[in-house]
Design an enzyme around this catalytic site. Sequence first.
Site, PDB file in Angstrom:
ATOM      1  N   ASP A  76      51.304  40.336  34.502  1.00 13.31           N
ATOM      2  CA  ASP A  76      50.355  39.266  34.829  1.00 13.31           C
ATOM      3  C   ASP A  76      50.841  37.947  34.232  1.00 13.31           C
ATOM      4  OD1 ASP A  76      47.588  37.862  35.001  1.00 13.31           O
ATOM      5  OD2 ASP A  76      47.203  39.782  35.977  1.00 13.31           O
ATOM      6  N   LYS A 105      50.520  39.802  42.737  1.00 11.16           N
ATOM      7  CA  LYS A 105      49.113  39.391  42.575  1.00 11.16           C
ATOM      8  C   LYS A 105      49.064  37.873  42.714  1.00 11.16           C
ATOM      9  CE  LYS A 105      45.402  39.468  39.080  1.00 11.16           C
ATOM     10  NZ  LYS A 105      45.102  39.934  37.725  1.00 11.16           N
ATOM     11  N   ASN A 161      42.931  29.763  40.262  1.00  9.95           N
ATOM     12  CA  ASN A 161      41.947  29.729  39.180  1.00  9.95           C
ATOM     13  C   ASN A 161      41.155  28.445  38.995  1.00  9.95           C
ATOM     14  OD1 ASN A 161      41.905  32.361  37.870  1.00  9.95           O
ATOM     15  ND2 ASN A 161      44.090  32.003  37.613  1.00  9.95           N
ATOM     16  N   ASP A 169      37.263  37.381  50.926  1.00 12.69           N
ATOM     17  CA  ASP A 169      36.714  37.128  52.259  1.00 12.69           C
ATOM     18  C   ASP A 169      37.646  37.719  53.313  1.00 12.69           C
ATOM     19  OD1 ASP A 169      38.773  35.034  52.965  1.00 12.69           O
ATOM     20  OD2 ASP A 169      37.876  34.081  51.216  1.00 12.69           O
ATOM     21  N   GLU A 211      41.461  61.045  24.504  1.00 10.88           N
ATOM     22  CA  GLU A 211      41.182  60.040  25.552  1.00 10.88           C
ATOM     23  C   GLU A 211      42.342  59.977  26.549  1.00 10.88           C
ATOM     24  OE1 GLU A 211      38.350  56.735  23.305  1.00 10.88           O
ATOM     25  OE2 GLU A 211      40.502  56.728  22.937  1.00 10.88           O
TER      26      GLU A 211
HETATM   27  C1  DGJ Z   1      42.468  35.303  36.501  1.00  9.31           C
HETATM   28  C2  DGJ Z   1      42.644  36.706  36.994  1.00  9.31           C
HETATM   29  O1  DGJ Z   1      41.530  37.134  37.685  1.00  9.31           O
HETATM   30  C3  DGJ Z   1      42.988  37.593  35.826  1.00  9.31           C
HETATM   31  O2  DGJ Z   1      43.042  38.932  36.231  1.00  9.31           O
HETATM   32  C4  DGJ Z   1      44.312  37.154  35.287  1.00  9.31           C
HETATM   33  O3  DGJ Z   1      45.311  37.340  36.245  1.00  9.31           O
HETATM   34  C5  DGJ Z   1      44.231  35.691  34.865  1.00  9.31           C
HETATM   35  N1  DGJ Z   1      43.721  34.866  35.906  1.00  9.31           N
HETATM   36  C6  DGJ Z   1      45.576  35.183  34.448  1.00  9.31           C
HETATM   37  O4  DGJ Z   1      45.579  33.847  34.183  1.00  9.31           O
END
Ligand code: DGJ
Length: 715
Positions: A356, A466, A470, A524, A604
Amino acid sequence: MIKYEDCVFTLQAGKLCYQMMIDKHSKLLHLHTGSEVKESTSHLLSFADRGFSANIEEEGRERTYSYDFLPCEVSERGLGDFRSSSILIEAEDGSITTDFRFESYSIKKGVIDIHPLPMAYGEDAETLEIKLKDEKLDCFLILYYCLIDNAIITARKLIAGSPLSVRKLSSLSLDFMYQDYEIMSFNGRHCYERQPLIQEVRENRITISSRRGTSSHQANPFIILAEKGTDEVHGNCFGVHLLWSGSFQIEAERNQFSSTRLIASAEDEFFTFELKKGETLTMPAALLTFSEQGYTSLSNDIAAFTRKHILRLPKEYRNYVLLNSWEACYMDFNGEKLIKLAKDAAELDTDLFVLDDGWFLGRNDDYTSLGDWQEDESKLGMSLSELSEKIRKTGMAFGLWVEPEMVNEESNLYKQHPDWALKTPGRKLVRSRYQLVLDLSRTEVAEYILETLKKLFRGKNLSYVKWDYNRSITDFYSATASRENQQSVGYRYMQNLYWILYELRKEFPSILFEGCSGGGGRFDMGMLCYTPQIWLSDNTDAIDRLDIQFGSSYGYPIAAFGSHVSTCPNHQNGRITPLYTRSTVAFMGSYGLEFTPATLTESEKAELKSEIAEYRKQAELIKKGNLYRLRKDENIAAWLIVSNDSKEALLSAVKLSTHGNDLDYCIRLRGLEKDVIYEVAGQHFHGSTLMNAGLKLHFENKEYSAFRLAIKALQ
Ligand code: DGJ
């Protein structure tokens, strides 16, 4: 089936029937949407001399024919229809009246091509194209109706014969002459998306909208319009999705004579698109679905439609169980730490490692580096290709996070191209998460992003990407657009975003693209055409997730939900829940992990390993089965997934309240065959017993315990 007889179009898409007629003035009236009708329903039209209703000149002294109350297929301003308009155009002389009248129609095989705008696919589709003309404007309006299975997809295109300012061009507009309606919308916020809200449709207009440049966490471009009293198993209801990921507005209102109008449009009230003579504007598609049997059957039809006609899974698609590094280490890592994380995850039998945020030049916090899509070798201690190779050696496929639509001021890209960010000249910057949005409405910016990503993805052996986003767009101002084109920056942005995604998928057909916008801020149907999986929410708490998953399931297939088990106390709300509960909730989607496996105890680890094995066994049923929302209140959440042939089912429940000397809970199942005998935890029951009497839910007596049961038909 599309039929045209005596000026009436009847469209029958599976169980959904849609009827329109050309009236005596060549205007298109909307007659019917719902269950099958065999002949024209024009007998239901009302004609009356109504006070303050206007009549067009052709009516002479006749006062009973007015668009004030007739159901209109295209609702226009200036001819006496005072309800919300589905088209708003300002002509060169400043007038806003439009008058589109029928010219011709044609029927074609297949769906329409509105590339790069998102569109469903389907070989058996059939499309009706109706051409309307406004004589004064010398302008054509094309209405498209694509019939695919049980659904109709509508889209609209304008062809300008003179210069025009288009203020609104809705993708779908429906008038219902009778019945009382309720509208279900899906509102929320970051970390708490898509909470159903039911409102009665009355005289004051209800507008469900986003002005954020994305479909947003706060609203969703999907609604259900239902006859009053509809519930999970009874009632006529319609699903409307916009295949669009930007700002939007969906309006519902009832007029003075109790007929209901629903309009779905991309973009918000500031939208203006300038067209010169000969230019065209196509607005995104809308998907219309229908059920006579309440919300469950509507949701399952939508889910089946989406799986078959919207999601484009990558070549050699695998049901990956992934581990994502975000909640495991945020931006605090180096290459060795990541490899260790991948090894530990591989021991739990996950098969995809997702790196990520935090891997690129100088990105150690969220103040910097967005825009500079080059690995930080000094942080990783190796190149990205080497890291990918090493991760693959652990037995895991490799996936990468990007947020390509954004830029930080502290980045090489911003230093070189400060004008590439959307911002208003003469005003101070408006930041969100310290970042600005790149101006994708500009071709050179869109091309740059595409080329940069192609370079980045090549040679990294990527199985997954991904795609994050943001912030919301605050100031839609492009440095290079003319004054008259500023109000279409949002539309052009979205067009170029879809184009980039399309081109990337073409060059990298084996990569699974997962959409994300701070979780589910861009969840969406538009995005699902390009990213067949979307991270449902940044909230990974199992209990909050139940609300988000239940809400999202009304309009979207759970196969598309990115759904992860995270650590406790939960990072978003501090809640502590049993591992089994977290896993049971994550079963409702595409399963993954979002924490450091080394923090688990041995028992776990063993539990999680067996959960992952169980998920793999059930993945086909979960992703392709029908979902039944059995119960959701302050005590219990219970849901059931049943295979299409009703031979297998998975019952899941979570206890939301705990009391001393607690109650027993019993739940009635649905979707089984009543005469078939099912095996349930070693006992045998007829489907009728399970559905009419029910099953007891055996919860452990502790807070937030979960219960799961596999059900199988004997034979
Ligand atoms: C928002 C995403 O929804 C998170 O899962 C992660 O990837 C962060 N951004 C990383 O900045």
